[in-house]
Write a protein that holds these residues in place. Sequence first.
Motif, PDB file in Angstrom:
ATOM      1  N   LYS A   1      54.704  31.935  52.120  1.00 23.46           N
ATOM      2  CA  LYS A   1      54.241  32.795  51.022  1.00 23.46           C
ATOM      3  C   LYS A   1      52.905  33.451  51.352  1.00 23.46           C
ATOM      4  N   LEU A   2      51.986  32.687  51.915  1.00 21.05           N
ATOM      5  CA  LEU A   2      50.690  33.248  52.273  1.00 21.05           C
ATOM      6  C   LEU A   2      50.850  34.408  53.256  1.00 21.05           C
TER       7      LEU A   2
ATOM      8  N   PHE B   1      46.081  23.260  47.810  1.00 20.46           N
ATOM      9  CA  PHE B   1      47.392  23.694  47.291  1.00 20.46           C
ATOM     10  C   PHE B   1      48.030  22.585  46.464  1.00 20.46           C
ATOM     11  N   ASP B   2      47.262  22.122  45.502  1.00 22.64           N
ATOM     12  CA  ASP B   2      47.688  21.069  44.585  1.00 22.64           C
ATOM     13  C   ASP B   2      47.932  21.728  43.221  1.00 22.64           C
TER      14      ASP B   2
ATOM     15  N   TYR C   1      47.946  27.341  44.123  1.00 18.82           N
ATOM     16  CA  TYR C   1      48.271  28.581  44.823  1.00 18.82           C
ATOM     17  C   TYR C   1      47.714  29.807  44.095  1.00 18.82           C
ATOM     18  N   ALA C   2      47.833  29.836  42.769  1.00 17.07           N
ATOM     19  CA  ALA C   2      47.349  30.985  41.998  1.00 17.07           C
ATOM     20  C   ALA C   2      45.840  31.144  42.157  1.00 17.07           C
TER      21      ALA C   2
ATOM     22  N   ALA D   1      43.785  34.296  43.687  1.00 17.75           N
ATOM     23  CA  ALA D   1      42.784  34.968  42.853  1.00 17.75           C
ATOM     24  C   ALA D   1      41.414  34.999  43.520  1.00 17.75           C
ATOM     25  N   THR D   2      41.226  34.166  44.549  1.00 19.52           N
ATOM     26  CA  THR D   2      39.906  34.014  45.164  1.00 19.52           C
ATOM     27  C   THR D   2      39.808  34.608  46.558  1.00 19.52           C
ATOM     28  N   TYR D   3      40.717  34.247  47.437  1.00 27.54           N
ATOM     29  CA  TYR D   3      40.473  34.489  48.860  1.00 27.54           C
ATOM     30  C   TYR D   3      40.894  35.852  49.409  1.00 27.54           C
TER      31      TYR D   3
END
Length: 251
Positions: free
Chosen positions: A146-147, A95-96, A104-105, A109-111
């Motif tokens: 947010k997650l 989360f850098d 975060y984006a 987009a991945t997980y």
Amino acid sequence: MQIGAQFFTVRNQCTNLDDFALTLRKVADIGYKTVQISGTCPYEAQWLKEQLDKNGLQCVLTHIPVPRLTGETAQVIEDHRVFGCDNIGLGWYAFDESKEDANYAHFMATYPAIAREIREGGKYFMYHNHDQEFQRTADGRIVLEKLAEEIPAELMGFTLDTFWVQAGGGDPAQWLERLAGRVPVIHLKDFSYGRKMAVVGEGNINFDRVFQAAEASGTRYMLVEQDDCNGEDPIECLRRSYRYLVSCGFE
């Protein structure tokens, strides 16, 4: 709730299969019945099943290296079927915001898609926090918040880590309450003066509140993890944590 051992604690004793097998036996001899497999040498799913069965252990969670998690998802799911583990975990994400492949984006987009594939395969995707999830984003919200809001509970749970919540400025018991219903597994790691990781019960975290909140939140497994044993034998640290937890009424 059942207590267990996170094998990241003993990763340096699991750099080859012979030592890994011996360490499984040592952990079982302490009295633990459940484990998380993380940070060990590579292993075949059938080998792990045989070793778990031999020692009377159940694997309830793993942390899978990112290349396998994202590139071999179907095989990872099948491996977990072989050794009977329901929870497939991601142990770290930076989360850098300065890095395109670690912000975060990129995570979003991945997980979520990986989590959906895991869920459709009959398993559950679990995210393990460190302290970076307690930074605030541009909209003023904490990353962990947010997650939880943006990824549905049916797709992703949280392996809440007591030490890292406190290191991030949070209250472990409060966050267990906030994430109720999606924390089937938590990591017990004590926090001592100097920001040191400690044997459970030998630091300063209020574990009475943690235990109460975990029970109310639906937690099933509390896994002892001590990334840094400060020069002590990791097996001995796991033993002392076990004794403390047994004295609190857990097994």
